[in-house]
Design an enzyme around this catalytic site. Structure first.
Site, mmCIF file in Angstrom:
data_model
loop_
_atom_site.group_PDB
_atom_site.id
_atom_site.type_symbol
_atom_site.label_atom_id
_atom_site.label_comp_id
_atom_site.label_asym_id
_atom_site.label_seq_id
_atom_site.Cartn_x
_atom_site.Cartn_y
_atom_site.Cartn_z
ATOM 1 N N THR A 89 14.492 18.966 11.878
ATOM 2 C CA THR A 89 13.372 19.216 10.964
ATOM 3 C C THR A 89 12.264 18.232 11.314
ATOM 4 O O THR A 89 12.404 17.027 11.103
ATOM 5 C CB THR A 89 13.804 19.050 9.498
ATOM 6 O OG1 THR A 89 14.828 19.998 9.206
ATOM 7 C CG2 THR A 89 12.624 19.290 8.565
ATOM 8 N N LYS A 164 10.146 26.214 6.878
ATOM 9 C CA LYS A 164 11.121 25.242 6.346
ATOM 10 C C LYS A 164 10.429 24.292 5.370
ATOM 11 O O LYS A 164 10.956 24.007 4.280
ATOM 12 C CB LYS A 164 11.739 24.455 7.505
ATOM 13 C CG LYS A 164 12.636 23.272 7.110
ATOM 14 C CD LYS A 164 13.996 23.717 6.620
ATOM 15 C CE LYS A 164 14.898 22.538 6.238
ATOM 16 N NZ LYS A 164 15.502 21.873 7.384
#
Length: 290
Positions: A89, A164
């Protein structure tokens, strides 16, 4: 049988590599001896050795700077055409920088961050949100299908990271307002089970309640049943919120509730709760106004 190198064998990368090993030849690397030893597949002393000769490379690393450093080093060490899948991420801008770097080297890249936590990584039920060219997405999909139940192509490079950040900003806001509502209900004398039975079947329902309820004995398997041992740690939620705030600033987007959530989780993490599940923020809500 194709070969994939997995760089980063931590809480997420380790079980993802284990699932990949059921269908592919896996070559692993991690800076931790313990993480390398836990993988039932060949591991190597460097990332470059692990990636040598592999058809694809999966990276699962803590931050964008490390992703850029590792993939840059791999490109220098082996100029053969490869598929690079980054499931870390990281910032949207970092993902797009890596994509350009990989493409200029003659290889292919997708950013494929995940949702589902350690449980999903272990069970092979992760949700992948993928950014990249159609050709790269098609090449990555067989690997992702071994690790996940949901694989969605979100568009160009960086779009996986974009969705995300948006998703987890929503999740953080949901978890905070759910905590506030539950504490309000407690102080009004409302039983947790009654709260759950009504709200989970009404317009206030959310994943934060139906799967991750922050009170024990309501949802089997929620972290609240195990002293908030994390499925998704508060420190990681704060990381994702900070990435969302960077994107909001870059795009001039006024994320009022997202900013409040980021501030709340920053205070929660700074007060020593980084290792608790992000749903434990209900304890912070309870501590106020008493």
């Amino acid at each position: 049988m194709k070969t994939i190198a997995v760089i980063g064998l931590g809480n997420m990368g380790g079980p993802m590599a284990a699932n990949l090993a059921k269908e592919f030849n896996v070559r692993g690397f991690d800076v931790s001896d313990k993480a390398r030893a836990a993988l039932d597949a060949p591991t190597f002393d460097t990332a470059e050795e692990a990636a040598q000769g592999a058809d694809a490379v999966l990276t699962m690393l803590p931050n964008g700077e490390l992703v850029k450093k590792v993939i840059g080093s791999l490109l220098e060490a082996d100029n053969g055409e490869k598929l690079y899948i980054d499931s870390s991420t990281i910032a949207v801008s970092d993902a797009r920088e890596v994509a350009q770097m990989v493409q200029e080297a003659g290889s292919h890249f997708v950013d494929a961050p995940v949702s589902g936590g350690v449980a999903g990584a272990t069970a092979g039920t992760l949700a992948f949100m993928v950014g990249g060219e159609e050709e790269a997405f098609a090449a990555a999909k067989p690997y992702l299908e071994v690790m996940g139940r949901s694989i969605t192509h979100c568009g160009v490079s960086g779009n996986g990271q974009a969705v995300k950040a948006c998703n987890n900003m929503i999740l953080a806001v949901h978890q905070i307002v759910l905590a506030e509502a539950l504490v309000l209900g407690e102080r009004l004398g409302l039983d947790h089970q009654a709260f759950f039975d009504v709200v989970s079947n009404a317009t206030g329902n959310s994943w934060a309640l139906s799967v991750n309820a922050p009170v024990p004995d309501v949802v089997p398997g929620s972290p609240a049943n195990n002293n908030f041992k994390p499925g998704f740690a508060s420190a990681l939620m704060l990381k994702d919120l900070n990435l969302a705030m960077v994107s909001a600033e870059e795009t001039g987007t006024d994320t009022v509730l997202g900013k409040i959530a980021a501030e709340q989780y920053a205070k929660f993490v700074d007060s020593g709760h980084a290792g608790l599940d992000f749903s434990a923020i209900i304890n912070e809500v309870r501590a106020k106004g008493q």
